[in-house]
Design a protein around this motif. Sequence first.
Motif, PDB file in Angstrom:
ATOM      1  N   GLU A  43       0.841  -1.200   0.000  1.00  0.00           N
ATOM      2  CA  GLU A  43       0.000   0.000   0.000  1.00  0.00           C
ATOM      3  C   GLU A  43       0.876   1.249   0.000  1.00  0.00           C
ATOM      4  OE1 GLU A  43      -2.877  -0.089   3.150  1.00  0.00           O
ATOM      5  OE2 GLU A  43      -3.496  -2.128   2.664  1.00  0.00           O
ATOM      6  N   ARG A  44       0.282   2.352  -0.386  1.00  0.00           N
ATOM      7  CA  ARG A  44       0.998   3.633  -0.465  1.00  0.00           C
ATOM      8  C   ARG A  44       1.690   3.955   0.871  1.00  0.00           C
ATOM      9  NH1 ARG A  44       0.058   8.565  -3.753  1.00  0.00           N
ATOM     10  NH2 ARG A  44       1.059  10.230  -2.600  1.00  0.00           N
ATOM     11  N   GLY A  45       2.959   4.290   0.792  1.00  0.00           N
ATOM     12  CA  GLY A  45       3.728   4.648   1.986  1.00  0.00           C
ATOM     13  C   GLY A  45       4.392   3.462   2.668  1.00  0.00           C
ATOM     14  N   GLN A  46       4.058   2.249   2.265  1.00  0.00           N
ATOM     15  CA  GLN A  46       4.651   1.049   2.855  1.00  0.00           C
ATOM     16  C   GLN A  46       5.813   0.561   1.993  1.00  0.00           C
ATOM     17  OE1 GLN A  46       1.559  -1.908   2.873  1.00  0.00           O
ATOM     18  NE2 GLN A  46       0.958  -1.434   4.972  1.00  0.00           N
ATOM     19  N   VAL A  47       6.606  -0.305   2.592  1.00  0.00           N
ATOM     20  CA  VAL A  47       7.566  -1.106   1.829  1.00  0.00           C
ATOM     21  C   VAL A  47       7.223  -2.561   2.055  1.00  0.00           C
ATOM     22  CG1 VAL A  47       9.450   0.583   1.886  1.00  0.00           C
ATOM     23  CG2 VAL A  47       9.303  -1.167   3.678  1.00  0.00           C
ATOM     24  N   LYS A  48       7.636  -3.390   1.108  1.00  0.00           N
ATOM     25  CA  LYS A  48       7.401  -4.823   1.236  1.00  0.00           C
ATOM     26  C   LYS A  48       8.745  -5.519   1.309  1.00  0.00           C
ATOM     27  CE  LYS A  48       3.967  -6.884  -0.847  1.00  0.00           C
ATOM     28  NZ  LYS A  48       3.094  -7.535  -1.855  1.00  0.00           N
ATOM     29  N   GLY A  65      17.945 -14.787   1.933  1.00  0.00           N
ATOM     30  CA  GLY A  65      18.041 -13.433   1.420  1.00  0.00           C
ATOM     31  C   GLY A  65      16.681 -12.803   1.319  1.00  0.00           C
ATOM     32  N   GLY A  66      16.680 -11.633   0.758  1.00  0.00           N
ATOM     33  CA  GLY A  66      15.423 -10.931   0.617  1.00  0.00           C
ATOM     34  C   GLY A  66      15.564  -9.703  -0.242  1.00  0.00           C
ATOM     35  N   ILE A  67      14.433  -9.091  -0.489  1.00  0.00           N
ATOM     36  CA  ILE A  67      14.374  -7.871  -1.285  1.00  0.00           C
ATOM     37  C   ILE A  67      13.331  -6.951  -0.666  1.00  0.00           C
ATOM     38  CG2 ILE A  67      12.720  -8.896  -2.904  1.00  0.00           C
ATOM     39  CD1 ILE A  67      14.176  -7.251  -5.111  1.00  0.00           C
ATOM     40  N   ILE A  68      13.651  -5.673  -0.634  1.00  0.00           N
ATOM     41  CA  ILE A  68      12.735  -4.658  -0.118  1.00  0.00           C
ATOM     42  C   ILE A  68      12.331  -3.784  -1.298  1.00  0.00           C
ATOM     43  CG2 ILE A  68      12.436  -2.723   1.470  1.00  0.00           C
ATOM     44  CD1 ILE A  68      14.851  -3.925   3.074  1.00  0.00           C
ATOM     45  N   ALA A  77      16.325  -2.175  -1.578  1.00  0.00           N
ATOM     46  CA  ALA A  77      17.551  -2.873  -1.171  1.00  0.00           C
ATOM     47  C   ALA A  77      17.323  -4.375  -1.287  1.00  0.00           C
ATOM     48  CB  ALA A  77      17.919  -2.512   0.269  1.00  0.00           C
ATOM     49  N   GLY A  78      18.416  -5.098  -1.313  1.00  0.00           N
ATOM     50  CA  GLY A  78      18.356  -6.556  -1.324  1.00  0.00           C
ATOM     51  C   GLY A  78      19.543  -7.109  -0.551  1.00  0.00           C
ATOM     52  N   PHE A  79      19.458  -8.366  -0.185  1.00  0.00           N
ATOM     53  CA  PHE A  79      20.553  -8.985   0.567  1.00  0.00           C
ATOM     54  C   PHE A  79      20.529 -10.489   0.378  1.00  0.00           C
ATOM     55  CE2 PHE A  79      16.860  -9.023   3.240  1.00  0.00           C
ATOM     56  CZ  PHE A  79      16.906 -10.246   3.893  1.00  0.00           C
ATOM     57  N   ALA A  80      21.683 -11.107   0.580  1.00  0.00           N
ATOM     58  CA  ALA A  80      21.810 -12.569   0.560  1.00  0.00           C
ATOM     59  C   ALA A  80      22.949 -12.934   1.490  1.00  0.00           C
ATOM     60  CB  ALA A  80      22.095 -13.065  -0.856  1.00  0.00           C
ATOM     61  N   LEU A  96      14.575 -13.463   7.701  1.00  0.00           N
ATOM     62  CA  LEU A  96      13.627 -12.486   8.238  1.00  0.00           C
ATOM     63  C   LEU A  96      14.345 -11.487   9.137  1.00  0.00           C
ATOM     64  CD1 LEU A  96      10.872 -11.278   8.978  1.00  0.00           C
ATOM     65  CD2 LEU A  96      10.628 -13.113  10.655  1.00  0.00           C
ATOM     66  N   LEU A  97      15.155 -11.990  10.047  1.00  0.00           N
ATOM     67  CA  LEU A  97      15.876 -11.124  10.976  1.00  0.00           C
ATOM     68  C   LEU A  97      16.801 -10.170  10.227  1.00  0.00           C
ATOM     69  CD1 LEU A  97      16.533 -10.349  13.877  1.00  0.00           C
ATOM     70  CD2 LEU A  97      18.147 -12.257  13.943  1.00  0.00           C
ATOM     71  N   ASP A  98      17.544 -10.688   9.242  1.00  0.00           N
ATOM     72  CA  ASP A  98      18.444  -9.830   8.460  1.00  0.00           C
ATOM     73  C   ASP A  98      17.655  -8.768   7.697  1.00  0.00           C
ATOM     74  OD1 ASP A  98      20.626 -11.243   9.374  1.00  0.00           O
ATOM     75  OD2 ASP A  98      20.823 -12.459   7.559  1.00  0.00           O
ATOM     76  N   GLY A  99      16.495  -9.144   7.168  1.00  0.00           N
ATOM     77  CA  GLY A  99      15.656  -8.186   6.447  1.00  0.00           C
ATOM     78  C   GLY A  99      15.117  -7.093   7.354  1.00  0.00           C
ATOM     79  N   LEU A 100      14.673  -7.471   8.551  1.00  0.00           N
ATOM     80  CA  LEU A 100      14.184  -6.474   9.510  1.00  0.00           C
ATOM     81  C   LEU A 100      15.312  -5.556   9.973  1.00  0.00           C
ATOM     82  CD1 LEU A 100      11.731  -8.624  11.659  1.00  0.00           C
ATOM     83  CD2 LEU A 100      11.145  -6.885   9.944  1.00  0.00           C
ATOM     84  N   ARG A 101      16.495  -6.116  10.165  1.00  0.00           N
ATOM     85  CA  ARG A 101      17.652  -5.282  10.528  1.00  0.00           C
ATOM     86  C   ARG A 101      17.939  -4.259   9.439  1.00  0.00           C
ATOM     87  NH1 ARG A 101      21.560 -10.195  12.583  1.00  0.00           N
ATOM     88  NH2 ARG A 101      20.853 -10.249  14.756  1.00  0.00           N
ATOM     89  N   LEU A 102      17.880  -4.695   8.189  1.00  0.00           N
ATOM     90  CA  LEU A 102      18.129  -3.794   7.065  1.00  0.00           C
ATOM     91  C   LEU A 102      17.056  -2.708   6.997  1.00  0.00           C
ATOM     92  CD1 LEU A 102      19.851  -3.056   4.628  1.00  0.00           C
ATOM     93  CD2 LEU A 102      18.587  -4.784   3.307  1.00  0.00           C
ATOM     94  N   CYS A 103      15.803  -3.074   7.219  1.00  0.00           N
ATOM     95  CA  CYS A 103      14.729  -2.072   7.248  1.00  0.00           C
ATOM     96  C   CYS A 103      15.002  -1.025   8.318  1.00  0.00           C
ATOM     97  CB  CYS A 103      13.372  -2.732   7.502  1.00  0.00           C
ATOM     98  SG  CYS A 103      12.713  -3.638   6.086  1.00  0.00           S
ATOM     99  N   ARG A 104      15.421  -1.478   9.484  1.00  0.00           N
ATOM    100  CA  ARG A 104      15.728  -0.552  10.573  1.00  0.00           C
ATOM    101  C   ARG A 104      16.890   0.367  10.202  1.00  0.00           C
ATOM    102  NH1 ARG A 104      16.900  -3.029  16.340  1.00  0.00           N
ATOM    103  NH2 ARG A 104      18.683  -3.823  15.183  1.00  0.00           N
ATOM    104  N   GLN A 105      17.954  -0.209   9.616  1.00  0.00           N
ATOM    105  CA  GLN A 105      19.116   0.600   9.199  1.00  0.00           C
ATOM    106  C   GLN A 105      18.729   1.660   8.171  1.00  0.00           C
ATOM    107  OE1 GLN A 105      21.867  -2.293   7.669  1.00  0.00           O
ATOM    108  NE2 GLN A 105      22.877  -2.604   9.648  1.00  0.00           N
TER     109      GLN A 105
END
Length: 153
Positions: A43-48, A65-68, A77-80, A96-105
Amino acid sequence: MSSKIKHFWCQGPLDRVILDELGCSIIPIVTRKVELIAWRPPERGQVKLNVDGGSCGNPGISGGGGIIRDDQGGVVAGFAHNYGHATNTIAECRALLDGLRLCRQLGLRDVLVESDSMVIVGWFLWKFWEEITTMVGELNVRFRHIFRELIWQ
């Protein structure tokens, strides 16, 4: 000739009679309803945050890994990462944890997490529970289960 035929389409009305006479039992083909699935932006204003993890063997060499992506579908961003020797569940949770950490950063606060792991979507893993729940409290995070095919579209 008493073998089972697993994949057989009858061509004519006598095919089944002939196979029965030959002693060949038939396992009917089960057709499945095809469901079209597609990745949708948040949704508008969110990231997935789409995450996935796995191991070669269970346990075995693992990674995740993941993708935002933003609300326009653009990659933020993305990570593996390689997680060493672990189970599928550990790899899913670490991703999941790495993705949430990246979102926070990155200062991302309104996050929709999608994962094909019912374990991750349904409950959090013990070892990482405390840090994940802390970040879920800091960020506006929701979880949704998706089909594996949608994670990397």
